[in-house]
Design a protein around this motif. Structure first.
Motif, PDB file in Angstrom:
ATOM      1  N   ASN A   8      38.238   5.300 -13.662  1.00  0.00           N
ATOM      2  CA  ASN A   8      37.809   3.989 -14.144  1.00  0.00           C
ATOM      3  C   ASN A   8      36.623   4.103 -15.086  1.00  0.00           C
ATOM      4  OD1 ASN A   8      39.820   2.548 -12.963  1.00  0.00           O
ATOM      5  ND2 ASN A   8      38.601   1.759 -11.284  1.00  0.00           N
ATOM      6  N   GLN A   9      35.753   5.051 -14.844  1.00  0.00           N
ATOM      7  CA  GLN A   9      34.625   5.265 -15.760  1.00  0.00           C
ATOM      8  C   GLN A   9      35.140   5.695 -17.133  1.00  0.00           C
ATOM      9  OE1 GLN A   9      31.434   4.458 -15.429  1.00  0.00           O
ATOM     10  NE2 GLN A   9      31.196   5.085 -17.553  1.00  0.00           N
ATOM     11  N   ARG A  10      36.116   6.586 -17.128  1.00  0.00           N
ATOM     12  CA  ARG A  10      36.714   7.017 -18.398  1.00  0.00           C
ATOM     13  C   ARG A  10      37.422   5.851 -19.086  1.00  0.00           C
ATOM     14  NH1 ARG A  10      38.022  11.350 -15.048  1.00  0.00           N
ATOM     15  NH2 ARG A  10      40.237  10.769 -14.988  1.00  0.00           N
ATOM     16  N   ARG A  11      38.053   4.982 -18.293  1.00  0.00           N
ATOM     17  CA  ARG A  11      38.702   3.797 -18.871  1.00  0.00           C
ATOM     18  C   ARG A  11      37.663   2.902 -19.549  1.00  0.00           C
ATOM     19  NH1 ARG A  11      42.394   3.358 -13.625  1.00  0.00           N
ATOM     20  NH2 ARG A  11      44.332   4.136 -14.494  1.00  0.00           N
ATOM     21  N   LYS A  12      36.528   2.697 -18.909  1.00  0.00           N
ATOM     22  CA  LYS A  12      35.471   1.866 -19.494  1.00  0.00           C
ATOM     23  C   LYS A  12      34.984   2.477 -20.812  1.00  0.00           C
ATOM     24  CE  LYS A  12      33.931   0.050 -15.068  1.00  0.00           C
ATOM     25  NZ  LYS A  12      32.894   0.072 -14.021  1.00  0.00           N
ATOM     26  N   GLU A  13      34.850   3.785 -20.835  1.00  0.00           N
ATOM     27  CA  GLU A  13      34.433   4.469 -22.056  1.00  0.00           C
ATOM     28  C   GLU A  13      35.499   4.319 -23.152  1.00  0.00           C
ATOM     29  OE1 GLU A  13      33.644   8.423 -20.643  1.00  0.00           O
ATOM     30  OE2 GLU A  13      31.875   7.767 -19.521  1.00  0.00           O
ATOM     31  N   SER A  14      36.758   4.391 -22.756  1.00  0.00           N
ATOM     32  CA  SER A  14      37.849   4.218 -23.718  1.00  0.00           C
ATOM     33  C   SER A  14      37.844   2.808 -24.302  1.00  0.00           C
ATOM     34  CB  SER A  14      39.203   4.476 -23.050  1.00  0.00           C
ATOM     35  OG  SER A  14      39.334   5.833 -22.711  1.00  0.00           O
ATOM     36  N   ILE A  15      37.621   1.824 -23.453  1.00  0.00           N
ATOM     37  CA  ILE A  15      37.579   0.437 -23.920  1.00  0.00           C
ATOM     38  C   ILE A  15      36.466   0.272 -24.946  1.00  0.00           C
ATOM     39  CG2 ILE A  15      37.047  -1.940 -23.232  1.00  0.00           C
ATOM     40  CD1 ILE A  15      38.568  -1.270 -20.571  1.00  0.00           C
ATOM     41  N   ALA A  16      35.297   0.838 -24.664  1.00  0.00           N
ATOM     42  CA  ALA A  16      34.179   0.758 -25.608  1.00  0.00           C
ATOM     43  C   ALA A  16      34.549   1.431 -26.927  1.00  0.00           C
ATOM     44  CB  ALA A  16      32.924   1.390 -25.012  1.00  0.00           C
ATOM     45  N   GLY A  17      35.222   2.559 -26.860  1.00  0.00           N
ATOM     46  CA  GLY A  17      35.659   3.258 -28.071  1.00  0.00           C
ATOM     47  C   GLY A  17      36.670   2.446 -28.855  1.00  0.00           C
ATOM     48  N   PHE A  18      37.631   1.838 -28.152  1.00  0.00           N
ATOM     49  CA  PHE A  18      38.620   0.989 -28.825  1.00  0.00           C
ATOM     50  C   PHE A  18      37.931  -0.186 -29.516  1.00  0.00           C
ATOM     51  CE2 PHE A  18      41.942   2.336 -25.468  1.00  0.00           C
ATOM     52  CZ  PHE A  18      42.469   3.309 -26.290  1.00  0.00           C
ATOM     53  N   GLN A  19      36.976  -0.801 -28.824  1.00  0.00           N
ATOM     54  CA  GLN A  19      36.271  -1.947 -29.410  1.00  0.00           C
ATOM     55  C   GLN A  19      35.509  -1.537 -30.662  1.00  0.00           C
ATOM     56  OE1 GLN A  19      34.232  -3.123 -25.801  1.00  0.00           O
ATOM     57  NE2 GLN A  19      35.701  -4.756 -25.403  1.00  0.00           N
ATOM     58  N   SER A  20      34.925  -0.363 -30.640  1.00  0.00           N
ATOM     59  CA  SER A  20      34.230   0.142 -31.814  1.00  0.00           C
ATOM     60  C   SER A  20      35.212   0.355 -32.968  1.00  0.00           C
ATOM     61  CB  SER A  20      33.514   1.447 -31.468  1.00  0.00           C
ATOM     62  OG  SER A  20      32.900   2.001 -32.597  1.00  0.00           O
ATOM     63  N   GLU A  21      36.388   0.879 -32.648  1.00  0.00           N
ATOM     64  CA  GLU A  21      37.406   1.094 -33.678  1.00  0.00           C
ATOM     65  C   GLU A  21      37.888  -0.230 -34.266  1.00  0.00           C
ATOM     66  OE1 GLU A  21      40.571   4.003 -33.109  1.00  0.00           O
ATOM     67  OE2 GLU A  21      39.472   4.738 -31.353  1.00  0.00           O
ATOM     68  N   VAL A  22      38.001  -1.268 -33.427  1.00  0.00           N
ATOM     69  CA  VAL A  22      38.406  -2.585 -33.919  1.00  0.00           C
ATOM     70  C   VAL A  22      37.391  -3.080 -34.941  1.00  0.00           C
ATOM     71  CG1 VAL A  22      38.687  -5.014 -33.283  1.00  0.00           C
ATOM     72  CG2 VAL A  22      39.798  -3.246 -31.922  1.00  0.00           C
ATOM     73  N   LYS A  23      36.106  -2.906 -34.640  1.00  0.00           N
ATOM     74  CA  LYS A  23      35.060  -3.323 -35.581  1.00  0.00           C
ATOM     75  C   LYS A  23      35.183  -2.556 -36.898  1.00  0.00           C
ATOM     76  CE  LYS A  23      31.702  -4.661 -32.089  1.00  0.00           C
ATOM     77  NZ  LYS A  23      30.431  -4.334 -31.452  1.00  0.00           N
ATOM     78  N   ASP A  24      35.404  -1.241 -36.800  1.00  0.00           N
ATOM     79  CA  ASP A  24      35.583  -0.425 -38.006  1.00  0.00           C
ATOM     80  C   ASP A  24      36.769  -0.906 -38.827  1.00  0.00           C
ATOM     81  OD1 ASP A  24      33.423   1.151 -37.342  1.00  0.00           O
ATOM     82  OD2 ASP A  24      34.623   2.837 -36.617  1.00  0.00           O
ATOM     83  N   GLU A  25      37.874  -1.185 -38.151  1.00  0.00           N
ATOM     84  CA  GLU A  25      39.072  -1.649 -38.857  1.00  0.00           C
ATOM     85  C   GLU A  25      38.817  -2.996 -39.523  1.00  0.00           C
ATOM     86  OE1 GLU A  25      41.953  -0.133 -39.535  1.00  0.00           O
ATOM     87  OE2 GLU A  25      41.201   1.660 -38.542  1.00  0.00           O
ATOM     88  N   ALA A  26      38.101  -3.871 -38.848  1.00  0.00           N
ATOM     89  CA  ALA A  26      37.796  -5.174 -39.424  1.00  0.00           C
ATOM     90  C   ALA A  26      36.962  -5.010 -40.688  1.00  0.00           C
ATOM     91  CB  ALA A  26      37.063  -6.047 -38.407  1.00  0.00           C
ATOM     92  N   GLN A  27      36.021  -4.065 -40.688  1.00  0.00           N
ATOM     93  CA  GLN A  27      35.204  -3.814 -41.875  1.00  0.00           C
ATOM     94  C   GLN A  27      36.072  -3.277 -43.017  1.00  0.00           C
ATOM     95  OE1 GLN A  27      32.119  -1.215 -40.389  1.00  0.00           O
ATOM     96  NE2 GLN A  27      30.632  -2.892 -40.421  1.00  0.00           N
ATOM     97  N   HIS A  28      36.995  -2.373 -42.695  1.00  0.00           N
ATOM     98  CA  HIS A  28      37.880  -1.803 -43.731  1.00  0.00           C
ATOM     99  C   HIS A  28      38.811  -2.867 -44.300  1.00  0.00           C
ATOM    100  CE1 HIS A  28      36.791   2.417 -43.550  1.00  0.00           C
ATOM    101  NE2 HIS A  28      36.720   2.317 -42.249  1.00  0.00           N
ATOM    102  N   ALA A  29      39.180  -3.833 -43.483  1.00  0.00           N
ATOM    103  CA  ALA A  29      40.071  -4.888 -43.954  1.00  0.00           C
ATOM    104  C   ALA A  29      39.378  -5.792 -44.952  1.00  0.00           C
ATOM    105  CB  ALA A  29      40.578  -5.707 -42.769  1.00  0.00           C
ATOM    106  N   GLN A  30      38.055  -5.908 -44.821  1.00  0.00           N
ATOM    107  CA  GLN A  30      37.289  -6.761 -45.727  1.00  0.00           C
ATOM    108  C   GLN A  30      37.011  -6.086 -47.060  1.00  0.00           C
ATOM    109  OE1 GLN A  30      33.834  -7.856 -43.490  1.00  0.00           O
ATOM    110  NE2 GLN A  30      34.955  -9.305 -42.190  1.00  0.00           N
ATOM    111  N   GLU A  31      37.121  -4.786 -47.094  1.00  0.00           N
ATOM    112  CA  GLU A  31      36.812  -4.029 -48.321  1.00  0.00           C
ATOM    113  C   GLU A  31      37.925  -4.093 -49.334  1.00  0.00           C
ATOM    114  OE1 GLU A  31      35.833  -0.103 -46.954  1.00  0.00           O
ATOM    115  OE2 GLU A  31      33.939  -0.762 -46.137  1.00  0.00           O
TER     116      GLU A  31
END
Length: 74
Positions: A51-74
């Motif tokens: 579950n700790q690894r899952r929480k870390e994965s969720i945080a990583g996915f959320q960070s990737e979503v933010k990155d993708e959103a920034q790339h979509a605006q460019e």
């Protein structure tokens, strides 16, 4: 010839991964709450570690979503 990078559905895939991981996390927490007195310390520790690894994965996915959103605006 290399294919162009198609990021059109990356956010959708990432959000689905977040949802699936959260569901697995919740199910494991429910299992621990219901059966904690019946499982071994080793199994409990394994579930908690996963579950700790899952929480870390969720945080990583959320960070990737933010990155993708920034790339979509460019």
């Amino acid at each position: 010839m290399a294919k162009p990078d198609n990021r059109a559905d990356n956010v959708e895939h990432l959000q689905q991964s977040i949802q699936n991981t959260k569901q697995n996390l919740d199910e494991a927490e429910d299992y621990l709450n219901e059966f904690s007195s019946e499982i071994s310390d080793e199994e409990r520790a394994q579930i908690q570690n996963k579950n700790q690894r899952r929480k870390e994965s969720i945080a990583g996915f959320q960070s990737e979503v933010k990155d993708e959103a920034q790339h979509a605006q460019e």
